[in-house]
Design an enzyme around this catalytic site. Structure first.
Site, PDB file in Angstrom:
ATOM      1  N   ARG A 183      27.166  48.035  73.305  1.00 24.83           N
ATOM      2  CA  ARG A 183      27.319  47.748  74.574  1.00 24.83           C
ATOM      3  C   ARG A 183      26.307  48.006  75.528  1.00 24.83           C
ATOM      4  NH1 ARG A 183      33.824  49.002  75.447  1.00 24.83           N
ATOM      5  NH2 ARG A 183      34.120  46.706  75.717  1.00 24.83           N
ATOM      6  N   TYR A 188      31.893  55.893  76.383  1.00 25.82           N
ATOM      7  CA  TYR A 188      33.183  55.946  75.911  1.00 25.82           C
ATOM      8  C   TYR A 188      33.929  57.317  76.286  1.00 25.82           C
ATOM      9  CZ  TYR A 188      32.797  51.689  73.345  1.00 25.82           C
ATOM     10  OH  TYR A 188      32.615  50.379  73.043  1.00 25.82           O
ATOM     11  N   ASP A 224      29.931  40.321  74.553  1.00 20.14           N
ATOM     12  CA  ASP A 224      30.981  41.317  74.131  1.00 20.14           C
ATOM     13  C   ASP A 224      32.356  40.838  74.365  1.00 20.14           C
ATOM     14  OD1 ASP A 224      32.216  43.785  74.242  1.00 20.14           O
ATOM     15  OD2 ASP A 224      31.051  44.375  76.365  1.00 20.14           O
ATOM     16  N   SER A 257      35.047  43.334  75.791  1.00 19.32           N
ATOM     17  CA  SER A 257      35.449  43.150  76.913  1.00 19.32           C
ATOM     18  C   SER A 257      36.006  41.941  77.661  1.00 19.32           C
ATOM     19  CB  SER A 257      33.915  43.355  77.716  1.00 19.32           C
ATOM     20  OG  SER A 257      33.316  44.595  77.800  1.00 19.32           O
ATOM     21  N   GLN A 302      25.634  41.757  76.602  1.00 17.67           N
ATOM     22  CA  GLN A 302      26.577  41.567  77.504  1.00 17.67           C
ATOM     23  C   GLN A 302      27.456  40.175  77.362  1.00 17.67           C
ATOM     24  OE1 GLN A 302      26.037  42.571  81.705  1.00 17.67           O
ATOM     25  NE2 GLN A 302      26.265  44.850  81.419  1.00 17.67           N
TER      26      GLN A 302
HETATM   27  P1  NAD Z   1      38.464  51.658  75.908  1.00 18.70           P
HETATM   28  O1  NAD Z   1      39.303  50.436  75.637  1.00 18.70           O
HETATM   29  O2  NAD Z   1      37.752  52.438  74.961  1.00 18.70           O
HETATM   30  O3  NAD Z   1      39.304  52.708  76.571  1.00 18.70           O
HETATM   31  C1  NAD Z   1      39.756  52.455  77.867  1.00 18.70           C
HETATM   32  C2  NAD Z   1      39.575  53.423  78.972  1.00 18.70           C
HETATM   33  O4  NAD Z   1      40.377  54.666  78.536  1.00 18.70           O
HETATM   34  C3  NAD Z   1      38.342  54.118  79.135  1.00 18.70           C
HETATM   35  O5  NAD Z   1      37.839  53.929  80.442  1.00 18.70           O
HETATM   36  C4  NAD Z   1      38.403  55.626  78.536  1.00 18.70           C
HETATM   37  O6  NAD Z   1      37.621  56.502  79.529  1.00 18.70           O
HETATM   38  C5  NAD Z   1      39.903  55.819  79.067  1.00 18.70           C
HETATM   39  N1  NAD Z   1      40.486  57.002  78.591  1.00 18.70           N
HETATM   40  C6  NAD Z   1      40.321  57.527  77.308  1.00 18.70           C
HETATM   41  N2  NAD Z   1      40.979  58.637  77.129  1.00 18.70           N
HETATM   42  C7  NAD Z   1      41.842  58.878  78.277  1.00 18.70           C
HETATM   43  C8  NAD Z   1      42.734  59.693  78.834  1.00 18.70           C
HETATM   44  N3  NAD Z   1      43.272  60.698  77.874  1.00 18.70           N
HETATM   45  N4  NAD Z   1      43.043  59.632  80.041  1.00 18.70           N
HETATM   46  C9  NAD Z   1      42.655  58.695  80.735  1.00 18.70           C
HETATM   47  N5  NAD Z   1      41.879  57.569  80.572  1.00 18.70           N
HETATM   48  C10 NAD Z   1      41.291  57.803  79.174  1.00 18.70           C
HETATM   49  O7  NAD Z   1      37.304  51.407  77.033  1.00 18.70           O
HETATM   50  P2  NAD Z   1      36.563  50.069  77.440  1.00 18.70           P
HETATM   51  O8  NAD Z   1      37.356  49.292  78.244  1.00 18.70           O
HETATM   52  O9  NAD Z   1      36.281  49.266  76.116  1.00 18.70           O
HETATM   53  O10 NAD Z   1      35.400  50.495  78.012  1.00 18.70           O
HETATM   54  C11 NAD Z   1      34.556  51.953  77.821  1.00 18.70           C
HETATM   55  C12 NAD Z   1      33.507  51.985  78.691  1.00 18.70           C
HETATM   56  O11 NAD Z   1      32.346  51.192  78.232  1.00 18.70           O
HETATM   57  C13 NAD Z   1      33.668  51.924  80.160  1.00 18.70           C
HETATM   58  O12 NAD Z   1      32.665  52.806  80.623  1.00 18.70           O
HETATM   59  C14 NAD Z   1      32.885  50.713  80.364  1.00 18.70           C
HETATM   60  O13 NAD Z   1      32.513  50.398  81.683  1.00 18.70           O
HETATM   61  C15 NAD Z   1      31.694  50.645  79.217  1.00 18.70           C
HETATM   62  N6  NAD Z   1      31.324  49.020  79.025  1.00 18.70           N
HETATM   63  C16 NAD Z   1      30.187  49.022  79.081  1.00 18.70           C
HETATM   64  C17 NAD Z   1      29.608  47.600  78.950  1.00 18.70           C
HETATM   65  C18 NAD Z   1      28.221  47.313  78.961  1.00 18.70           C
HETATM   66  O14 NAD Z   1      27.375  48.161  79.558  1.00 18.70           O
HETATM   67  N7  NAD Z   1      27.809  46.104  78.267  1.00 18.70           N
HETATM   68  C19 NAD Z   1      30.432  46.638  78.257  1.00 18.70           C
HETATM   69  C20 NAD Z   1      31.860  46.885  78.403  1.00 18.70           C
HETATM   70  C21 NAD Z   1      32.148  48.289  78.864  1.00 18.70           C
END
Ligand code: NAD
Length: 406
Positions: A150, A254, A158, A161, A155
């Protein structure tokens, strides 16, 4: 994540280049797109708009007959975009160098691939060890889109996402559809209606999309995530972020696992918010692990009659103790939905976004002349290569295979 730090020798054979390029021979690189056969899968790995770009760049694109029918991309649109329609798997794969998929290939699929075929798609390695072993043994190359790092440069590739965006949208619509209340506030001659309260647990990509969608429908939206950084994004969408005095941001953005004390604190705050919500959408996940339980059986008994839980983590164990993957259950007048493969419910746009992700990824595999790269040196390729030339490159998967003696 099993990133290979040294370059992986990709191809020593020269001369497979798209027609029209200045390479040594002009055999077009054939890209094959099979029809997805997994139950419930409605998506397709490419769409006519992307096919047009690929064929204009000199690739030959073959689409299996009816591959896009369930996502409303009929064969004739693919033909108009320059693709050839293949009426059998053998015809599809004959001379194909690259296979684009949504779901992982099955062992039977792999047995039809020629040695050296490159397969790109979601590979779900933990649940597909037998297929990965077969790709290793048949010297098929596989790139797993779930391992695309990520980083900013990646992006556009991805797919986690893009598909989570679709999942979050559908979850919000499902919650509204199953809720006995309106979501917006209404002031009518027949009285005033109070807006519904929606709670989103986990404000990653899917959670943020669910917040945006339920906000647009007029609900009061609250959200919680263990990552404090998510608070700013939640508030920017006009929702309230529930704060707990801990920060559980782990490596790579994460979440890390919480300590037992933190878990108890979290549980109290989340339970109170769950009890006042009409719709709860849960998306909390920790990669590679079972989803954390955020809503216990007891908490469900405190919920309002008619309340709805849409548990997006159903496939990895569920965020609610009562969730059953692939089923909708009623408990204490609360509807608990455990959906599977939500992106497949909006296949037109999920496929479109996925196809664009693949188009960007493909660009990493060819050099400036349009020939397949001879070495995988790009960090995105090195992070996502699962198996190549008889070797499993993803460390955790290799360990699982050797542990299971596969
Ligand atoms: P994911 O599907 O792995 O998890 C979903 C969400 O659940 C996450 O935000 C995580 O913090 C949350 N979570 C985990 N345990 C929890 C708990 N006990 N209670 C409440 N929430 C909890 O996550 P995702 O949607 O794939 O994204 C993960 C991270 O990566 C995010 O910060 C997102 O913004 C980031 N991201 C970055 C990029 C990039 O920079 N290119 C792209 C996509 C996502």
């Amino acid at each position: 994540m099993g990133i290979v730090s040294t370059p992986v020798i990709a191809y020593e054979v020269k001369g497979i280049v798209p027609a029209g390029s200045k390479g040594p021979t002009v055999i077009p690189l054939v890209i094959a797109v099979p029809k997805e056969l997994a139950p419930g899968e409605q998506r397709v790995a490419t769409v006519p708009e992307v096919v047009k770009k690929l064929t204009n760049s000199g690739y030959e694109v073959r689409i299996e007959h009816d591959a896009g029918t369930n996502s409303y991309y009929p064969d004739d649109l693919f033909t108009a975009a320059g693709a050839k329609i293949a009426y059998s798997r053998a015809e599809l794969l004959d001379g194909a160098r690259i296979v684009l998929r949504v779901q992982p290939p099955t062992v039977a699929d792999i047995d039809q691939f020629a040695e050296g075929t490159i397969v790109i798609g979601f590979m779900n390695p933990t649940n597909n060890l037998e297929a990965i072993a077969r790709m290793r043994d048949r010297k098929v190359t596989a790139f797993a889109l779930e391992f695309v790092p990520r980083i900013t440069r990646a992006q556009s590739m991805d797919a986690l996402s893009s598909q989570a965006t679709a999942g979050g949208y559908v979850a919000a619509i499902m919650g509204a559809d199953n809720c006995p209340k309106f979501l917006p506030m209404l002031t009518t001659a027949a009285g005033t209606i109070r807006p519904a309260t929606v709670l989103i647990l986990g404000a990653g990509v899917a959670g943020l999309m669910a917040i945006a969608t339920t906000k647009r429908l007029g609900a009061i939206v609250e959200a919680y995530d263990v990552r404090r950084a998510a608070g700013e994004q939640v508030r920017s969408l006009g929702a309230k972020f529930l704060e707990l005095e801990i920060n559980a941001e782990g490596q790579g953005g994460y979440a890390r696992e919480l300590t037992p004390e933190e878990k108890a604190q979290e549980q109290l705050m989340v339970s109170a918010a769950v009890a006042r919500a009409d719709i709860v959408i849960t998306t909390a996940a920790i990669p590679g692990r079972k989803a954390p339980i955020l809503i216990t059986r007891e908490t469900v008994t405190t919920m309002r009659p008619g309340a709805v839980i849409v548990d997006l983590a159903a496939e990895s164990g569920g965020n609610c103790e009562l969730t059953q993957a692939g089923r909708t259950v009623k408990e204490n007048e609360v509807t608990i939905i455990g959906p599977q493969n939500l992106p497949a419910r909006v296949p037109f746009h999920s496929s479109q976004m996925y196809a664009k992700n693949l188009q960007s990824f493909l660009a990493l595999l060819v050099d400036k002349d349009g020939a397949l790269v001879r070495e995988f040196t790009d960090e995105i390729l090195l992070a996502s290569i699962l198996v190549h030339a008889g070797t499993v490159h993803h460390g955790a998967t290799r360990d699982l295979l050797s542990g299971g003696k596969i």
